[in-house]
Write an enzyme that holds these catalytic residues in place. Structure first.
Site, PDB file in Angstrom:
ATOM      1  N   GLU A 145       0.959  -1.041   0.100  1.00 46.63           N
ATOM      2  CA  GLU A 145       0.049  -0.037   0.047  1.00 46.63           C
ATOM      3  C   GLU A 145       0.951   1.281  -0.074  1.00 46.63           C
ATOM      4  O   GLU A 145       1.660   1.409   0.700  1.00 46.63           O
ATOM      5  CB  GLU A 145      -0.865   0.167   1.343  1.00 46.63           C
TER       6      GLU A 145
ATOM      7  N   LYS B 128     -10.347   2.419  -1.453  1.00 48.21           N
ATOM      8  CA  LYS B 128     -10.309   1.841  -0.307  1.00 48.21           C
ATOM      9  C   LYS B 128     -11.739   2.342   0.469  1.00 48.21           C
ATOM     10  O   LYS B 128     -11.973   3.413   0.508  1.00 48.21           O
ATOM     11  CB  LYS B 128      -9.106   2.362   0.694  1.00 48.21           C
TER      12      LYS B 128
ATOM     13  N   CYS C  95      -5.478  -2.770   2.980  1.00 48.85           N
ATOM     14  CA  CYS C  95      -5.451  -2.856   4.227  1.00 48.85           C
ATOM     15  C   CYS C  95      -6.422  -2.955   5.101  1.00 48.85           C
ATOM     16  O   CYS C  95      -7.091  -4.031   5.385  1.00 48.85           O
ATOM     17  CB  CYS C  95      -4.489  -1.446   4.444  1.00 48.85           C
TER      18      CYS C  95
END
Length: 284
Positions: free
Chosen positions: A41, A114, A151
């Site tokens: 990331e 995200k 993540c």
């Protein structure tokens, strides 16, 4: 049969050095026969989110004028590999923590932004990023159907299940996780790994996470990232793993046809009862 590679590396304040290091890892993984290569990331920079500082918005760029996406498109085409590339995206007045899925011919397949954003000591992401607005995505790449999340998304079983329901055979999670400034005694690495092994087993898909390594000082906060990037097979067992804090590549061949056949025969998706799951729509 595709070969999936994970990578991990330390990052510093020099963006060009980070990009060069990422390219070296991609080339090394491709030389080892990898067809799908996962970088971590926000690998172009340090993980700047431990502090709220407006100067770091300068790291964000629009897709159409992005400084390093063209380089990775060309690299994917040259090496014939699938590359999900994590970057800080600017879109008009919005800012996203995004991944561009680049296919093995160098073409853009689309963005994922995200969905789940952490907010706490060391992980002040809600200051920098808007919540993703594109939903969970799955792409039919040259080497298999791949879903990508980022993540903090990896802690949510709903995200993995939705991508599996959309046909993903492989789930990829670029990651930046390590020390917890709010509780220096906490080592989340085992919990982090096990929760994703559970996603792989519950959905009978292959799953991989690539996490950064090294120490980064951002303002007054020191962050130590533990790496431990890994690949879990469709029963949740670890089939490839990087060591704590070591800059390296690990890879595994993925028999997608055999995995699909076993998933169908096991009956987990046959026996789902979506009409009974309404309670999941509640926040309480």
């Amino acid at each position: 049969m595709p070969r999936l590679a994970i990578t991990q590396m330390p990052c510093g304040w020099n963006v060009e050095d980070n990009i060069n290091q990422a390219e070296v890892l991609v080339r090394q993984a491709a030389d080892q026969g990898a067809n799908i290569i996962l970088l971590q990331e926000l690998f172009a920079t340090v993980y700047f989110c431990p502090e709220q500082k407006k100067d770091y918005f300068s790291y964000a760029h629009e897709v159409d004028s992005h400084p390093f996406l063209p380089r990775f498109r060309a690299l994917a085409k040259e090496c014939g590999v699938v590359l999900p590339i994590s970057f800080f995206e600017k879109s008009n007045n919005a800012y996203f923590n995004s991944v561009m899925m680049i296919d093995a011919d160098g073409s853009d397949m689309g963005l994922y932004r995200k969905t789940h954003l952490p907010q706490g000591p060391g992980y002040e992401e809600k200051f920098y990023f808007n919540p993703g607005d594109l939903g969970f995505r799955v792409w039919d790449t040259a080497f298999g159907r791949i879903g990508v999340a980022i993540c903090w998304d990896q802690w949510f079983p709903e995200a993995a299940r939705i991508m599996a329901l959309k046909g993903a055979d492989i789930l990829l999670y670029p990651t930046a996780i390590g020390s917890e400034p709010g509780d220096p005694s906490l080592d989340s690495s085992g919990h982090w790994q096990r929760v994703m092994q559970g996603h792989a087993a519950a959905n009978m898909v292959t799953l991989a996470a690539s996490n950064r390594i090294g120490n980064e000082k951002i303002g007054t906060i020191n962050m130590s990232f533990y790496g431990q990037s890994f690949i879990a097979g469709h029963t949740g067992a670890l089939i490839a793993e990087c060591h704590d804090g070591v800059n390296q590549i690990a890879a595994s061949d993925i028999d997608i046809d055999a995995m699909r056949a076993e998933r169908a025969s096991w009956g987990l998706f046959r026996d789902r009862r979506p009409e009974k799951y309404q309670d999941i729509m509640s926040l309480s």
